[in-house]
Design a protein around this motif. Sequence first.
Motif, PDB file in Angstrom:
ATOM      1  N   CYS A   1      34.854  -3.193  30.569  1.00 32.47           N
ATOM      2  CA  CYS A   1      33.467  -2.777  30.350  1.00 32.47           C
ATOM      3  C   CYS A   1      33.382  -1.693  29.279  1.00 32.47           C
ATOM      4  O   CYS A   1      33.902  -0.589  29.467  1.00 32.47           O
ATOM      5  N   PRO A   2      32.713  -1.966  28.141  1.00 32.96           N
ATOM      6  CA  PRO A   2      32.624  -0.954  27.081  1.00 32.96           C
ATOM      7  C   PRO A   2      31.675   0.189  27.430  1.00 32.96           C
ATOM      8  O   PRO A   2      31.761   1.266  26.834  1.00 32.96           O
TER       9      PRO A   2
ATOM     10  N   LEU B   1      22.139   1.351  34.995  1.00 31.07           N
ATOM     11  CA  LEU B   1      21.618   2.307  34.025  1.00 31.07           C
ATOM     12  C   LEU B   1      22.492   2.318  32.774  1.00 31.07           C
ATOM     13  O   LEU B   1      22.046   2.700  31.706  1.00 31.07           O
ATOM     14  N   ARG B   2      23.737   1.897  32.924  1.00 27.16           N
ATOM     15  CA  ARG B   2      24.685   1.881  31.809  1.00 27.16           C
ATOM     16  C   ARG B   2      24.998   0.485  31.291  1.00 27.16           C
ATOM     17  O   ARG B   2      25.398   0.321  30.146  1.00 27.16           O
ATOM     18  N   CYS B   3      24.868  -0.540  32.141  1.00 28.70           N
ATOM     19  CA  CYS B   3      25.258  -1.906  31.780  1.00 28.70           C
ATOM     20  C   CYS B   3      24.466  -2.395  30.569  1.00 28.70           C
ATOM     21  O   CYS B   3      23.247  -2.249  30.516  1.00 28.70           O
TER      22      CYS B   3
ATOM     23  N   ALA C   1      18.859   5.974  41.573  1.00 29.10           N
ATOM     24  CA  ALA C   1      19.952   5.690  42.507  1.00 29.10           C
ATOM     25  C   ALA C   1      19.951   4.231  42.940  1.00 29.10           C
ATOM     26  O   ALA C   1      21.009   3.675  43.256  1.00 29.10           O
ATOM     27  N   ASP C   2      18.789   3.577  42.964  1.00 28.72           N
ATOM     28  CA  ASP C   2      18.717   2.172  43.368  1.00 28.72           C
ATOM     29  C   ASP C   2      19.227   1.224  42.303  1.00 28.72           C
ATOM     30  O   ASP C   2      19.374   0.030  42.559  1.00 28.72           O
ATOM     31  N   LEU C   3      19.507   1.712  41.106  1.00 26.66           N
ATOM     32  CA  LEU C   3      20.036   0.875  40.038  1.00 26.66           C
ATOM     33  C   LEU C   3      21.567   0.905  39.982  1.00 26.66           C
ATOM     34  O   LEU C   3      22.163   0.336  39.078  1.00 26.66           O
TER      35      LEU C   3
ATOM     36  N   GLY D   1      22.126 -12.064  33.331  1.00 28.83           N
ATOM     37  CA  GLY D   1      21.278 -11.234  34.178  1.00 28.83           C
ATOM     38  C   GLY D   1      22.115 -10.387  35.119  1.00 28.83           C
ATOM     39  O   GLY D   1      23.151  -9.854  34.750  1.00 28.83           O
ATOM     40  N   ARG D   2      21.671 -10.303  36.366  1.00 30.91           N
ATOM     41  CA  ARG D   2      22.347  -9.503  37.380  1.00 30.91           C
ATOM     42  C   ARG D   2      23.703 -10.125  37.712  1.00 30.91           C
ATOM     43  O   ARG D   2      23.863 -11.334  37.730  1.00 30.91           O
TER      44      ARG D   2
END
Length: 184
Positions: free
Chosen positions: A64-65, A97-99, A128-130, A40-41
């Motif tokens: 990180c890919p 947004l990318r993870c 922006a909050d992500l 998760g987070r």
Amino acid sequence: MPDLFKPLAGFKVTFGSMFAEPITESYPEEKTPTAPRYHGRHQLNRHPDGLEKCIGCELCAWACPADAIFVEGADNTDDERYSPGERYGRVYQINYLRCIGCGLCIEACPTRALTMTNDYELADDNRADLIYEKDRLLAPLAPEMTAPPHDMAPGATDENYYRGEVSADGSVERGASTIPGDVS
């Protein structure tokens, strides 16, 4: 005559499921527990005395890919010490947004500073909050911890911290590792 009933055979599944008991999850009201190893987070962990485990090495960003992690390291000084050792992560960002939740960043971390929690509610209506900054990623301070910056435990070296020999009160228990499975 048999060709006349072939179109009705397709409705067999539809009619069969119309009278079956529905399988419904009441997700927002009733949250089901996740699997123990759920990714998760992310969370940036702390040592028992409150110092941050992140040393700003940027290995997580390199691993990180999806290029979702940005780390900017800085040097610890005698006046401001955020982690044991020479460096700390001054800027730490994860762009959700990318993870892709692969966990390669966790594997790359040499100090076990970065872990993943079971928190799965990462949706937001503002892009922006992500992008999580360090203040949202750091583990909360336990009551016995002191907020950094502060000095390392008296008589401790960075090696004592990495072996898990420093307790919350600042005492050093040499040879007694608190990390499960760690043999020192």
